[in-house]
Design an enzyme around this catalytic site. Structure first.
Site, PDB file in Angstrom:
ATOM      1  N   CYS A  20      70.220   4.561  79.785  1.00 39.08           N
ATOM      2  CA  CYS A  20      70.310   4.322  78.145  1.00 39.08           C
ATOM      3  C   CYS A  20      70.539   2.941  77.877  1.00 39.08           C
ATOM      4  O   CYS A  20      71.931   2.962  76.635  1.00 39.08           O
ATOM      5  CB  CYS A  20      70.893   5.360  77.564  1.00 39.08           C
ATOM      6  N   HIS A  41      73.638   3.627  70.809  1.00 39.15           N
ATOM      7  CA  HIS A  41      72.296   4.690  71.686  1.00 39.15           C
ATOM      8  C   HIS A  41      71.998   6.608  71.136  1.00 39.15           C
ATOM      9  O   HIS A  41      73.326   6.882  71.234  1.00 39.15           O
ATOM     10  CB  HIS A  41      72.846   4.721  73.397  1.00 39.15           C
ATOM     11  N   ASN A  67      67.195  11.826  71.477  1.00 40.10           N
ATOM     12  CA  ASN A  67      67.454  10.917  72.889  1.00 40.10           C
ATOM     13  C   ASN A  67      65.981  10.350  73.868  1.00 40.10           C
ATOM     14  O   ASN A  67      65.956  10.969  74.545  1.00 40.10           O
ATOM     15  CB  ASN A  67      68.371  11.493  74.093  1.00 40.10           C
TER      16      ASN A  67
END
Length: 338
Positions: free
Chosen positions: A119, A265, A295
């Site tokens: 990420c 993020h 995500n």
């Protein structure tokens, strides 16, 4: 303080999501004991895109890249580097970057490699790309991100199955010239990248590589699936990530009021709310898209940037603060201008 300047500009971004949609209603029907309505309040995710059984992260990346090249046909002849961020490669070797080089039918004078980050990977990638441009190695680079975490999630793991979605992005980064399109982001001003290997086991797939081979025992014990310590990841966010954001703002002689938008993020609704609260970032300055895609790991930030510029009219010279964090531990922040 003298302002740092990093060469290169983001000239365009495209992304691709799998066609298969899995909603929270679908999960509630399949797992009635999960209390889906309570979990979605923490994740902030209501639906996500999931790759089909024979659809890989590379397949998604190839589709995203074709979208970009269809939009900019002359770019194909200009590409001199492919940098591919993934934790879901098609093969142990060769790297996905070489598969993309093959399928795009590029010449031999193209640099190509993969790197393994999650990420925080997009910001690390922008730093790598800036360095390549600065030393004159490349002028038009494809920074590709793609992950299919769904293939590593145990059916019984409610926390990860409700959080993650699959996706891929490709970013065209190059020098601004008369023939290039108007850049999305015109300058990278300040980077901050950090890591802590003591968190190596807080988000991990234990088997499948050289340390622990895939075996019947590993399959039965789910060691070939993602293990996520959600509480420790949230502690990382609330501590080191927030501190890095504060420090970079001070180093760049900025504050929350001077930054026009914060693009973080899309880890989870809980993590985003926590950062905003600790940093006292107004809701109007936070842009999110986690609700309908989840995500998407390394593709989270580039997809967010693309959606942000598609939905909002952003004045030139606006300041944006980018931040990614997760596996490793690894966390990275970047201040940019449009």
């Amino acid at each position: 303080m003298k302002k740092k300047q990093y060469p290169g500009a983001i000239l365009d971004i495209e992304y691709y999501l799998p066609s298969q949609v899995v909603t929270n209603t679908d999960l509630a029907d399949k797992y009635p004991e999960w209390r889906v309505d309570q979990v979605e309040k923490k994740t902030g995710v209501f639906e996500r895109r999931i790759a089909r059984e024979n659809e890989t992260a590379y397949d998604l990346a190839l589709s995203a890249t074709k979208k970009l090249l269809d939009k900019h046909p002359s770019l194909r002849e200009k590409i001199d580097a492919i940098i591919f961020c993934t934790q879901s490669p098609d093969y142990v070797m060769p790297s996905n970057a070489f598969l993309l080089h093959r399928d795009l039918k590029l010449g031999n004078n193209v640099l190509a490699f993969d790197y393994n980050l999650a990420c925080s990977g997009y910001i690390y990638g922008l730093l790598i790309v800036s360095g390549l441009i600065k030393v004159g190695i490349a002028r038009n680079i494809l920074l590709v991100t793609a992950d299919t975490y769904s293939k590593y999630i145990a059916d019984s793991d409610r926390s990860t199955r409700m959080l993650f979605g699959d996706g891929a992005s490709v970013t065209w980064i190059g020098e601004i010239c008369d023939t290039s399109p108007r850049p999305i982001i015109s300058s990278f001003d300040n980077f901050s990248c950090a890591s802590d290997g003591s968190g190596w086991d807080k988000f991990i797939i234990k088997s499948g590589a050289s340390r622990m081979k895939v075996s019947d025992e590993a399959q039965e014990g789910l060691d070939n699936k993602i293990h996520m310590d959600g509480l420790q990841i949230l502690n990382l966010v609330n501590g080191r990530v927030v501190n890095q954001i504060r420090e970079l703002l001070v180093e760049s002689e900025n504050n929350v009021e001077q930054v026009d938008y914060f693009l973080f993020h899309q880890a989870s609704g809980l993590a985003l709310d926590s950062i905003a609260k600790k940093m006292k970032i107004p809701e109007a300055k936070m842009f999110t898209n986690i609700k309908n895609i989840g995500n998407t790991v390394s593709s989270s930030l580039p997809i967010l940037i693309k959606d942000f510029f598609s939905e909002k009219d952003i004045p030139k010279n606006s300041k944006l603060f980018l931040c990614g964090f997760g596996v490793g531990y690894s966390w990275a922040s970047l201040l940019v201008e449009t």
